[in-house]
Design a protein around this motif. Structure first.
Motif, PDB file in Angstrom:
ATOM      1  N   LEU A   1      12.158  23.034  47.568  1.00  0.00           N
ATOM      2  CA  LEU A   1      11.609  22.915  47.702  1.00  0.00           C
ATOM      3  C   LEU A   1      12.044  21.819  49.086  1.00  0.00           C
ATOM      4  O   LEU A   1      12.390  20.295  48.801  1.00  0.00           O
ATOM      5  N   ARG A   2      12.606  22.368  50.387  1.00  0.00           N
ATOM      6  CA  ARG A   2      12.502  21.635  51.860  1.00  0.00           C
ATOM      7  C   ARG A   2      11.524  21.532  52.491  1.00  0.00           C
ATOM      8  O   ARG A   2      11.259  22.679  52.531  1.00  0.00           O
ATOM      9  N   GLU A   3      11.603  20.299  53.494  1.00  0.00           N
ATOM     10  CA  GLU A   3      10.217  20.237  54.494  1.00  0.00           C
ATOM     11  C   GLU A   3      10.161  21.700  55.207  1.00  0.00           C
ATOM     12  O   GLU A   3       9.932  22.304  55.972  1.00  0.00           O
ATOM     13  N   GLU A   4      12.017  21.021  55.716  1.00  0.00           N
ATOM     14  CA  GLU A   4      12.210  22.320  56.917  1.00  0.00           C
ATOM     15  C   GLU A   4      11.746  23.959  56.653  1.00  0.00           C
ATOM     16  O   GLU A   4      11.385  24.895  57.362  1.00  0.00           O
ATOM     17  N   ILE A   5      12.298  24.091  55.420  1.00  0.00           N
ATOM     18  CA  ILE A   5      11.317  25.482  54.891  1.00  0.00           C
ATOM     19  C   ILE A   5      10.540  25.848  54.845  1.00  0.00           C
ATOM     20  O   ILE A   5      10.092  26.828  55.376  1.00  0.00           O
ATOM     21  N   MET A   6       9.870  25.007  53.991  1.00  0.00           N
ATOM     22  CA  MET A   6       8.301  24.612  53.967  1.00  0.00           C
ATOM     23  C   MET A   6       7.766  25.275  55.118  1.00  0.00           C
ATOM     24  O   MET A   6       6.174  25.849  55.217  1.00  0.00           O
ATOM     25  N   GLU A   7       7.881  24.126  55.986  1.00  0.00           N
ATOM     26  CA  GLU A   7       7.213  24.293  57.427  1.00  0.00           C
ATOM     27  C   GLU A   7       6.896  25.311  57.711  1.00  0.00           C
ATOM     28  O   GLU A   7       6.550  26.261  58.816  1.00  0.00           O
ATOM     29  N   ALA A   8       8.453  26.406  58.425  1.00  0.00           N
ATOM     30  CA  ALA A   8       8.198  27.708  58.762  1.00  0.00           C
ATOM     31  C   ALA A   8       7.537  28.864  58.309  1.00  0.00           C
ATOM     32  O   ALA A   8       7.173  29.938  58.250  1.00  0.00           O
ATOM     33  N   LEU A   9       7.159  28.053  56.613  1.00  0.00           N
ATOM     34  CA  LEU A   9       6.812  29.598  55.797  1.00  0.00           C
ATOM     35  C   LEU A   9       4.695  29.699  55.965  1.00  0.00           C
ATOM     36  O   LEU A   9       4.017  29.767  55.729  1.00  0.00           O
ATOM     37  N   LEU A  10       4.226  27.895  56.927  1.00  0.00           N
ATOM     38  CA  LEU A  10       3.037  28.486  56.682  1.00  0.00           C
ATOM     39  C   LEU A  10       2.299  28.583  58.188  1.00  0.00           C
ATOM     40  O   LEU A  10       3.106  28.904  59.326  1.00  0.00           O
ATOM     41  N   PRO A  11       0.934  29.289  57.831  1.00  0.00           N
ATOM     42  CA  PRO A  11       0.408  29.675  59.356  1.00  0.00           C
ATOM     43  C   PRO A  11       0.708  29.052  59.886  1.00  0.00           C
ATOM     44  O   PRO A  11      -0.025  27.583  60.148  1.00  0.00           O
ATOM     45  N   ASN A  12       0.438  29.001  61.731  1.00  0.00           N
ATOM     46  CA  ASN A  12       0.271  28.250  62.920  1.00  0.00           C
ATOM     47  C   ASN A  12      -0.578  29.151  63.568  1.00  0.00           C
ATOM     48  O   ASN A  12      -0.917  29.875  64.210  1.00  0.00           O
ATOM     49  N   GLN A  13       0.052  28.332  65.444  1.00  0.00           N
ATOM     50  CA  GLN A  13      -0.987  28.715  66.559  1.00  0.00           C
ATOM     51  C   GLN A  13      -0.636  29.715  66.720  1.00  0.00           C
ATOM     52  O   GLN A  13      -1.164  30.806  67.313  1.00  0.00           O
ATOM     53  N   TYR A  14       0.976  30.002  66.909  1.00  0.00           N
ATOM     54  CA  TYR A  14       0.933  31.623  67.202  1.00  0.00           C
ATOM     55  C   TYR A  14       1.267  32.883  65.878  1.00  0.00           C
ATOM     56  O   TYR A  14       1.158  34.311  66.045  1.00  0.00           O
ATOM     57  N   ASN A  15       1.252  32.112  65.177  1.00  0.00           N
ATOM     58  CA  ASN A  15       1.501  33.097  63.771  1.00  0.00           C
ATOM     59  C   ASN A  15       0.186  32.886  62.646  1.00  0.00           C
ATOM     60  O   ASN A  15       0.793  31.886  61.423  1.00  0.00           O
TER      61      ASN A  15
ATOM     62  N   TYR B   1      10.744  31.551  45.545  1.00  0.00           N
ATOM     63  CA  TYR B   1      11.842  30.770  45.812  1.00  0.00           C
ATOM     64  C   TYR B   1      11.331  29.425  46.581  1.00  0.00           C
ATOM     65  O   TYR B   1      12.146  28.667  47.100  1.00  0.00           O
ATOM     66  N   VAL B   2      10.215  29.350  46.944  1.00  0.00           N
ATOM     67  CA  VAL B   2       9.542  27.955  47.342  1.00  0.00           C
ATOM     68  C   VAL B   2      10.066  26.793  45.664  1.00  0.00           C
ATOM     69  O   VAL B   2      10.532  25.918  46.319  1.00  0.00           O
ATOM     70  N   LEU B   3      10.143  27.178  45.096  1.00  0.00           N
ATOM     71  CA  LEU B   3      10.346  26.364  43.777  1.00  0.00           C
ATOM     72  C   LEU B   3      11.505  26.444  43.511  1.00  0.00           C
ATOM     73  O   LEU B   3      11.705  25.649  42.842  1.00  0.00           O
ATOM     74  N   LEU B   4      12.563  26.887  43.623  1.00  0.00           N
ATOM     75  CA  LEU B   4      14.048  26.658  43.746  1.00  0.00           C
ATOM     76  C   LEU B   4      14.234  25.718  45.202  1.00  0.00           C
ATOM     77  O   LEU B   4      15.343  24.989  45.291  1.00  0.00           O
TER      78      LEU B   4
END
Length: 751
Positions: free
Chosen positions: A527-541, A522-525
């Motif tokens: 490649l938008r920063e706003e989509i990819m940012e939500a997929l990375l782990p963070n302090q809450y997840n 899905y990311v390969l199709l």
């Protein structure tokens, strides 16, 4: 087909069996039964009129609406007493393979049906069975033999009742919707002669239907359905001709499809076939096929141009007659745009720094020339719909990725009003390096490339010239992939992102089953920063997904991509085309199709319950439900049925919960509220032009904690909400309404 197989088919076709008395009785009985109110119009022969078949019948799906045939069927009719029956299954030996060989050999637009009538001359014991000569049925026949045993099951029988004939017609509808010239050729090579024959036949058929649109305007949708069904054959044949033009021989569908995507001027063929790939699973309902036809009109224009330029074939000369229902004002405007494009300086200029995504592309046609109105959305985390621009061009841009553009501004005057428009004169793919580095981070690879890297420039140049996406690249055959990889990285000093591509190809491309494959694809199709940012782990997840640096919240999407959402995005509601592409499995799509149909209908109609007949049969619904795990069942993904009506559990339970809560609130009075309301009305200073609004505010939330406001446009709903918002300024209230600017502005001030 190989030469030996062809010769075997020809040998069977050349054989001829004399019509028996049983066959003649079978024809007579079949004609008497297949006469359901004008839906089936037979032209059978009881003698040996045709050497390889026994005639045809015309099928009219809805004679009350139109008596124009939907499809012709070629038939063979056999009468027999010679059969065996065991456990309800009948075994019949077809002594001559001439008819199935004829269907297998001939390139024909007409499906073949074998009718078998048992005991055709014995009163009270006559039984009719039928077999569709489908590709799978044909492939199971060993043509090296002289006969084949056919198994006849309960569902293959046609009884002399209205219910049975209706069921038979329903099955004919399915055959009509899925029968294609080329189904049997998916894995075989198609000769240029056959491809040209199919192109000619299908184009003549489409041209005839276009003429019928003007003659029968009330049948626009029916005619469009027939055109849409012809498109697969036409597209595949043109794909073959394109491969011939490029110098290939022994061309099958996979090769023809693959080579079409390497050049932007032929990529439309790839997109065309991809768009049609799932039509067999979802032939458009009434009203939908016309919208599809208008969409494919653009592709038909491309096909016509291609055949004329490269093969000197004149087809679809009346394509411009298909009514596009263009508004008069739009027509005048687009004519002026076309004049401006013709006079503009289109010399390529240096592109601007800003990156844009293509939001929408609308083709329009002026004097049989094609142009595009392209809406671009500014790329970036904080871009909004207010950061959009519109450009015009004669060039079609199909890339999914962000682009940089150059344009010329010209002035256009319509009805005395002058406007400036932007004419595109250059563009290139320009994925933000931040997105590429984040993709590498997801794969836990240390990559930090920027726009000055030679490999970045080379990759962007390749993506611009081919307009391919990275998912297609990683899914190429070994030979093609090596060629592409060498083309991009052969002369570059670094291969940092090349390592990312290789890792994805080796671990997450088709046919990988590794967890994370759907998310990466899905990311390969996209490649938008706003989509990819939500997929990375963070302090809450902070938990990640197996071997990837991707949030664990993507796991449901990995299990059920069609019905579960990707983390941070509602993919199941609006990205079905992307999901189809990343899963690339018709069986999985078929399994969830009942759920997707119901969900789509709920969204379109606002209703919850639907007739099971328009969704799927019992077997399909059972198959979907049985594929759900315990968590999915408990969270409402089940399809439930009661008395022939179906719905999705979660939608039903959530709706009932909301209604129950609203009913409970509607029975909670607050007598003190009336005093507060009256005090406000005395002190607010509002001069009510409508006394009903003052009365409504006086009794607001007195007898009930719920208030429903409805009315036609212009009756003052928004004004009343504004009054209520001011009166309830210190209260906590929930306002549900269509999210118009007026309502949002009124409520945000005080609620």
């Amino acid at each position: 087909m190989n030469s030996q197989y062809i010769e075997t088919l020809k040998r069977h076709i050349s054989t001829h069996t004399v019509r028996s008395a049983e066959d003649r009785s079978a024809v007579s009985y079949l004609e008497s039964v297949l006469n359901p109110e004008g839906r089936i119009n037979t032209s059978f022969a009881s003698d040996d009129k045709w050497p390889n078949h026994d005639g045809v019948f015309e099928y009219v799906s809805n004679p009350d609406k139109s008596r124009r045939p939907e499809q012709n069927f070629v038939v063979q009719i056999k009468g027999t007493h010679d059969y065996t029956e065991s456990d309800g299954v009948i075994s019949y030996s077809l002594k001559s393979l001439a008819f199935p060989a004829y269907i297998a050999y001939e390139v024909t637009a007409d499906p073949g049906i074998l009718f078998i009538v048992l005991n055709p001359d014995v009163r009270g014991e006559k039984r009719i069975f039928w077999k569709y000569m489908s590709p799978s049925f044909i492939k199971n026949i060993n043509f090296e033999q002289s006969s084949v045993t056919i198994k006849l099951y309960k569902e293959d029988e046609i009884k002399d009742t209205d219910e049975s004939i209706d069921l038979f017609c329903d099955k004919l509808d399915q055959v009509v919707d899925t029968h294609l010239f080329l189904k049997k050729l998916d894995n075989d090579c198609l000769k240029i002669e056959d491809a040209l024959k199919i192109v000619q036949y299908r184009c003549e058929e489409i041209s005839m239907e276009i003429e019928n649109v003007s003659k029968y305007p009330n049948l626009r949708d029916t005619i469009s359905r027939k055109i849409v069904r012809a498109l697969y054959d036409l597209c595949y044949s043109v794909l073959v001709l394109n491969a011939v033009k490029l110098g290939y021989t022994d061309i099958n569908q996979k090769l023809a499809w693959e080579v079409s995507q390497f050049k932007s001027e032929t990529k439309y063929l790839y997109n065309f076939l991809r768009g049609l790939k799932y039509i067999g699973l979802r032939i458009p309902e009434e009203g939908q096929s016309e919208r599809l036809m208008l969409k494919y009109y653009n592709y038909l224009w491309e096909i016509r141009s291609f055949l004329k330029k490269d093969f000197e074939i004149e087809v679809l000369n009346n394509l411009s007659k298909f009514p596009l229902n263009m508004d008069t004002l739009d027509k005048e405007y687009y004519e002026l745009v076309a004049i401006n494009i013709a006079s503009a300086d289109l010399t390529p200029q240096n592109v601007r720094v800003s990156r844009y995504y293509i939001q929408k592309t609308v083709p329009f046609f002026v004097n049989e020339e094609r142009y595009f109105e392209i809406t671009l959305q500014l790329a970036g985390l904080y871009a909004t719909k207010y950061n959009r621009i519109t450009v015009y061009s004669k060039q079609y841009i199909s890339t999914r990725y962000s682009i940089q553009i150059a344009y010329t501004e010209t002035e256009l005057e319509l009805w005395g009003i002058k406007n400036k428009i932007k004419i595109l004169n250059n563009w290139k793919v320009a994925i933000d390096p931040v997105c590429l580095n984040k993709l590498a981070k997801m794969l836990m690879l240390p990559t930090k490339i920027n726009r000055n890297y030679g490999e970045y420039v080379s990759l962007m140049n390749f993506l611009t010239s081919t307009e391919m996406d990275l998912l297609k690249i990683v899914n190429l055959s070994d030979k093609r992939f090596k060629q592409v990889y060498e083309h991009i990285y052969g002369l570059t000093k670094t291969h940092d992102f090349g390592e990312v591509i290789l890792k994805i190809r080796n671990n997450y491309a088709n046919p990988s089953n590794k967890v994370g494959r759907y998310t990466i694809r899905y990311v390969l199709l996209n490649l938008r920063e706003e989509i990819m940012e939500a997929l990375l782990p963070n302090q809450y997840n902070s938990r990640s997904l197996d071997e990837l640096y991707i949030t664990r919240k993507c796991y449901p999407f990995e299990k059920k991509p069609f019905i579960s959402n990707l983390a941070g995005k509602r993919t199941s509601k609006g990205d079905i085309k992307d999901i189809i592409e990343i899963v690339d499995d018709r069986c999985k799509f078929e399994r969830v199709l009942p759920y997707l149909k119901i969900e789509k209908l709920i969204s379109e109609t606002g209703e919850l319950f639907f007739d099971k007949k328009i969704i799927a049969n019992d077997e399909a619904i059972k198959k979907y439900n049985s594929g759900l795990d315990l968590w999915e069942r408990n969270n409402g993904f089940m399809i439930s049925e009661k008395e022939g009506v179906v719905t999705i559990d979660s939608y039903e339970s959530t709706t009932f919960f909301i209604l129950k809560r609203l009913l409970d609130l509607s029975h909670i009075p607050n007598r003190e509220q009336q005093k507060s309301n009256e005090k406000y009305l005395r002190e607010c200073g509002i001069e009510f032009k409508d006394e009903l609004k003052r009365i409504a505010m006086k009794y607001l939330f007195v007898s009930s904690q719920v208030m429903l406001i409805y009315g036609a446009a212009g009756t003052g709903k928004t004004t009343l909400i504004k009054y209520i918002s001011r009166m309830m300024k210190q209260s906590k209230k929930t306002v549900l309404g269509k999210n118009t600017y007026c309502i949002a502005k009124s409520t945000e001030e005080s609620v």
